[in-house]
Each structure stands twice: as structure tokens, then as C-alpha cells.
Design an enzyme around this catalytic site. Sequence first.
Site, PDB file in Angstrom:
ATOM      1  N   LYS A  23      24.127   0.214  -4.283  1.00 17.97           N
ATOM      2  CA  LYS A  23      24.622  -1.155  -4.024  1.00 17.97           C
ATOM      3  C   LYS A  23      23.506  -2.163  -4.279  1.00 17.97           C
ATOM      4  CE  LYS A  23      24.669  -2.893   0.272  1.00 17.97           C
ATOM      5  NZ  LYS A  23      23.961  -4.163   0.456  1.00 17.97           N
ATOM      6  N   ASN A  24      22.307  -1.876  -3.765  1.00 15.22           N
ATOM      7  CA  ASN A  24      21.227  -2.863  -3.810  1.00 15.22           C
ATOM      8  C   ASN A  24      20.537  -2.964  -5.167  1.00 15.22           C
ATOM      9  OD1 ASN A  24      21.914  -3.566  -1.291  1.00 15.22           O
ATOM     10  ND2 ASN A  24      20.197  -2.556  -0.268  1.00 15.22           N
ATOM     11  N   ARG A  34      25.140 -12.374   1.336  1.00 15.39           N
ATOM     12  CA  ARG A  34      23.878 -13.098   1.189  1.00 15.39           C
ATOM     13  C   ARG A  34      23.269 -12.978  -0.190  1.00 15.39           C
ATOM     14  NH1 ARG A  34      21.635 -14.511   5.493  1.00 15.39           N
ATOM     15  NH2 ARG A  34      19.677 -14.746   4.398  1.00 15.39           N
ATOM     16  N   CYS A  48      22.582 -14.101   9.861  1.00 18.36           N
ATOM     17  CA  CYS A  48      22.977 -12.714   9.611  1.00 18.36           C
ATOM     18  C   CYS A  48      22.766 -11.917  10.894  1.00 18.36           C
ATOM     19  CB  CYS A  48      22.105 -12.141   8.489  1.00 18.36           C
ATOM     20  SG  CYS A  48      22.322 -10.379   8.251  1.00 18.36           S
ATOM     21  N   ARG A  98      16.711 -14.294   8.472  1.00 20.93           N
ATOM     22  CA  ARG A  98      16.697 -14.083   7.006  1.00 20.93           C
ATOM     23  C   ARG A  98      16.658 -15.393   6.222  1.00 20.93           C
ATOM     24  NH1 ARG A  98      20.744  -9.265   5.423  1.00 20.93           N
ATOM     25  NH2 ARG A  98      19.340  -9.113   3.643  1.00 20.93           N
ATOM     26  N   PRO A  99      15.595 -16.177   6.365  1.00 18.83           N
ATOM     27  CA  PRO A  99      15.484 -17.429   5.590  1.00 18.83           C
ATOM     28  C   PRO A  99      15.307 -17.127   4.109  1.00 18.83           C
ATOM     29  CG  PRO A  99      13.420 -16.926   6.729  1.00 18.83           C
ATOM     30  CD  PRO A  99      14.407 -15.884   7.169  1.00 18.83           C
ATOM     31  N   VAL A 100      15.395 -18.149   3.253  1.00 17.05           N
ATOM     32  CA  VAL A 100      15.184 -17.973   1.806  1.00 17.05           C
ATOM     33  C   VAL A 100      14.007 -18.816   1.322  1.00 17.05           C
ATOM     34  CG1 VAL A 100      17.556 -17.270   1.284  1.00 17.05           C
ATOM     35  CG2 VAL A 100      16.979 -19.728   1.359  1.00 17.05           C
ATOM     36  N   ASP A 101      13.087 -19.139   2.253  1.00 17.60           N
ATOM     37  CA  ASP A 101      11.957 -20.016   1.897  1.00 17.60           C
ATOM     38  C   ASP A 101      11.055 -19.417   0.818  1.00 17.60           C
ATOM     39  OD1 ASP A 101       9.826 -19.202   4.777  1.00 17.60           O
ATOM     40  OD2 ASP A 101      11.413 -18.058   3.760  1.00 17.60           O
ATOM     41  N   ASP A 136      16.686   0.234   6.064  1.00 15.46           N
ATOM     42  CA  ASP A 136      18.120   0.508   5.916  1.00 15.46           C
ATOM     43  C   ASP A 136      18.496   1.925   6.339  1.00 15.46           C
ATOM     44  OD1 ASP A 136      18.497  -1.486   2.851  1.00 15.46           O
ATOM     45  OD2 ASP A 136      18.259  -2.045   4.945  1.00 15.46           O
ATOM     46  N   ILE A 166      10.771  -4.976   9.744  1.00 20.26           N
ATOM     47  CA  ILE A 166      11.285  -5.845   8.676  1.00 20.26           C
ATOM     48  C   ILE A 166      12.222  -6.931   9.223  1.00 20.26           C
ATOM     49  CG2 ILE A 166      12.484  -5.905   6.443  1.00 20.26           C
ATOM     50  CD1 ILE A 166       9.984  -4.237   6.260  1.00 20.26           C
ATOM     51  N   ARG A 184      31.557  -2.205   2.751  1.00 19.34           N
ATOM     52  CA  ARG A 184      30.678  -3.057   1.952  1.00 19.34           C
ATOM     53  C   ARG A 184      29.654  -2.234   1.181  1.00 19.34           C
ATOM     54  NH1 ARG A 184      27.689  -7.579   4.765  1.00 19.34           N
ATOM     55  NH2 ARG A 184      27.208  -7.824   2.535  1.00 19.34           N
TER      56      ARG A 184
END
Length: 482
Positions: free
Chosen positions: A75-76, A155, A179, A184-187, A369, A391, A461
Site C-alpha cells: 500500500k505504502n 492523508r 489523525c 502529523r503536521p506537513v511542515d 506500522d 515515531i 484500507r
Amino acid sequence: MSDGLGSDFRRNFAAESASLLDIGLYGNAAAGPQPGPDRVKRAASGRQAGGASMDRIRIVGGQRLTGTIPISGAKNATLPLMIASLLTEDTLILENVPRLVDVIQLQRILGNHGVDVLIAGKRPGDDPNQGRTIHISAKHIVDTTAPYDLVSKMRASFWVVAPLVARMGEAKVSMPGGCAIGTRPVDFLIMALEKLGVEIEIEGGYVIARARKGLRGGEIVFPKVTVGGTHTALMAASLANGTTVIENAAREPEVGDVADCLNKMGAKISGAGTSRIVVEGVARLHGARHAVLPDRIETGTYAMAVAMTGGDVLLQNARPELLQSALDVLAQTGTSVTPTNEGIRIARNGLELAPVEVTTAPFPGFPTDLQAQLMALMSRADGTSHITETIFENRFMHVQELARLGARIQLDGETATIEGVNRLKGAPVMATDLRASVSLVIAALAAEGETMVNRVYHLDRGFERLEDKLARCGAAIERISA
Ligand code: EPZ
């Protein structure tokens, strides 16, 4: 692919995805005969508003697992690879694509930009356990906005910002929002784009990215290893003018798979898989054919299920080097782990499970995971284990649900102390996120009596045909509707 195809295709595609969801992603002729009706029953699934299935999974524990489980495409890796199709006008062909809700959701998001996705039908000699082949054409990008109602459902779709701004000079992408497993920022992703000359504005919950004169090479130093940040930097830098150096890059195998595919599309990337990646930008990328690598998290999950129940299973297509740290931990528990030509053979016969001390870390460390799955396994160990999650700051949602099955787990900040128990007992439990939900399935496979796992849409998912794969190996498992 001509425009004429576009609208018909979208209509067919909508029908296709609805039918896939209706039959729970399983009814693909290519998948071949299903296990006997007594093990897997599927009723018409009840639907929540917005299509999420209210299916539940019923498990009666105590069965050993024996046989073969085919490992699907990752998936990833599939998600960033599909997003990379936006970088070229030509067709990108991806093989070994898993049948997952996240893949369908991403097809919707790409469709919104004008991308056509053709799912190849069955071919003579197709291996029923292989994933599907999809042809993705982003010849015409008609919309560079990724709306909140689509991005908020998955996301990773935020990563479309990179190829859109790199190819089209602009993108307006909704921030992904919160989440269950962390803020889980996207900075870092935004920082990476700015280093490549992109002007970024944040407005009304959207990231507005502009680079009218195109991107330019630069130096990106990630303060913390980020998989999404590395994917974003790789895609954007591939079409930038000049050379980009990415320091403290993620070394996850999925990053390597994306770099391989981009190089097949004409990019010039070196060093993927190490923490220093160099990208020499090119003016244009072309089409390619690429097979998605096997899913190491699915591999680790089934390996832990076999260790939990006892048994002997071949994980077909699995590649040990993709999850060596997890396999080393499994061997420490006393489970036998044997790489073979076909994959990895996992066996545990009679030996007690030994406790372990594990801290999650970026690759090649122990994957976050697989943290929940390991916790479920250690709930039956002969002694006390410690698992530290570094993490994500909120990735212990499964602890209280495992406690409902009789597990003894204490939390102290980032560390969980798991005191192994002799027996678990079935109970109704609630899935909260993708990996937490499968840890409940693993615990239920060894629990006495019946467990009902609710909200399994989390599972769909990221796990393809989970009940079928377990049922083929002897598990008493069925999917039922609300
Ligand atoms: C990817 O998420 C995976 N998702 C996750 O898998 C996986 O857990 C994660 O990598 C770590 O291995 C996909 O590939 C689709 P990160 P990603 O950026 O890229 C912080 C699953 O179960 N961070 O490596 O979002 C972040 O909050 C999913 O399949 C920032 O602070 O993860 C986290 O603490 C769950 N700012 C850490 O870095 C940023 O801009 C690592 O996150 C980006 C990240």
C-alpha cells in the site's frame, strides 16, 4: 488516451469502484476460487453515510495456521507511485497493485485532477495471487485543486502537491487534518518545496503552492526522518532545474521503489535507500512500467499471526530484506523464520513465546506500522516485554481494546509494558486505525471463544482479502454485516 474515453471511462470507473466496495473488494475473477462457504461468509454489507462499510469480523480463536499466504503489493508504495503519474503526460503502468480502499480513494482523487485509470482485465496465465495492473494517464490535468472532502479521507493524497506544482506551476491542496495516531503536521513537506523555490501560502485550510517559473534545485535537510517528505522532495526535484540534495532522507524500501520507478520515467536519482539522495532535475518525464514491491507490513503482520497461533505458513512473494529488523525480533521470540526461494516460512510449534524489548525507529529500525501487531503477540509471551513508540505520539489506541481480551499492558509515556498472560478470552472490540485493527485480529486468533471486531473499514484500507488469506490457513473467521 483520448478525451472521448474520459467521461465514459469515469462512469465505468465509478460503477467499478462501487461494485468492488459492494462485494468487499473480493469478487475479482482474477482472484480464483475462494475458500469453502463454511469459513468465510459474506452478507450484503450495511453502509454508513459516505460509503464506509459497517462490516464486522467474527473470529473464533484457537486454530493453528498452516498453508500459504500470498503477500500483496505494498500500500505504502502504491500510493506515492500512483501520485507520481501526475509528473508526466504519458501513461504509467503499475503492476501488482493491491485491491484496497485507499487505492480506490486515490483513484478518485486523481480522477478529480483529470487522470484516467484503466484497470487491466484478466489475462491468460495470470497468477490469481498477483495484484492488478493499472494504466494511469495524466495527459490532461484539468484541475490543480485537491479538495478537503477528498484529502481528509486519506492523508497521503496531500502528496499530490509536489507533482502538480512541479508540472503545472501551481497547486491548491487541502491540509490533511488530524489523525488518530498523532498530530502529523506537513511542515517538513512545505519546507522541502520552499527549498525548491515554491512560494507557499496557507489559506482557509489549503496549501496554495506556486512556481510559475518552475522549480530550481536546492538543498533539503529534514530535521527528522519523514517518508512523506522524502517522497514529496523526490517527485518535485525530478522536474526541477538543477541538482537537489536531500539530507536525512527516509530509507524506507517504499522510497527506493518510488525512486526506481521515477528513474524508469527518465528521472536522475541516486542514493535512494541511503540518508543522502541526489536528484538531477530533467525537463520532462515519460511513461514507464513498474511492479509494486511486496508489502513488508502485511508480511510482518501475518508472520506475527502465525507466531501467535502456532503453525507453519509460507508467506509467498515476501522479501526478508524489506523487514529484517522485525524478523530478527520474531526470531528472538522463539519463532522460526526461514527465507526460501518463494518467500519466507514462519513456524512455531509448541515453544513458549519469549518476551522482547523493542523501540520503533525509521528504516532499517523496527517499523512503527508493526508495533501494535507485536504488542498483541507479546500479550501471550512467557514474561514481560517493553515496546517504545518513537515515531507517532498517540499510537497506543489498541491497548485498551487488547485489555478487553485479557491482555495486561501498562503505559508510561512512550513505553508500554506488556506482562504476558496464559490465555486471552474473546470479546467485542473496536478498531480505531489500520494497524491497531489488525492487532485485534491477531489477538482474537489466539483467544478462547468468539471475538467480534467492529469498524473493520479500517482494515480494508490496508489489508487485501484478510479473511480469505487467514481462512485458507485454517482460521475460523468471517465477515458479517451490521
Ligand atoms: C508514512 O507516513 C506511512 N504512510 C505511515 O504508514 C508510516 O507509519 C510512516 O510513514 C512512518 O514509517 C504512508 O506511506 C502512506 P512520516 P508519513 O512523515 O509519511 C513527523 C500505515 O499504517 N512529521 O515519516 O505521514 C510525523 O508527525 C501508515 O500504513 C512532521 O513533524 O510519516 C511523525 O511523527 C500510518 N512534519 C514523523 O515525522 C512533517 O512535515 C514521521 O512521519 C512530516 C512528518
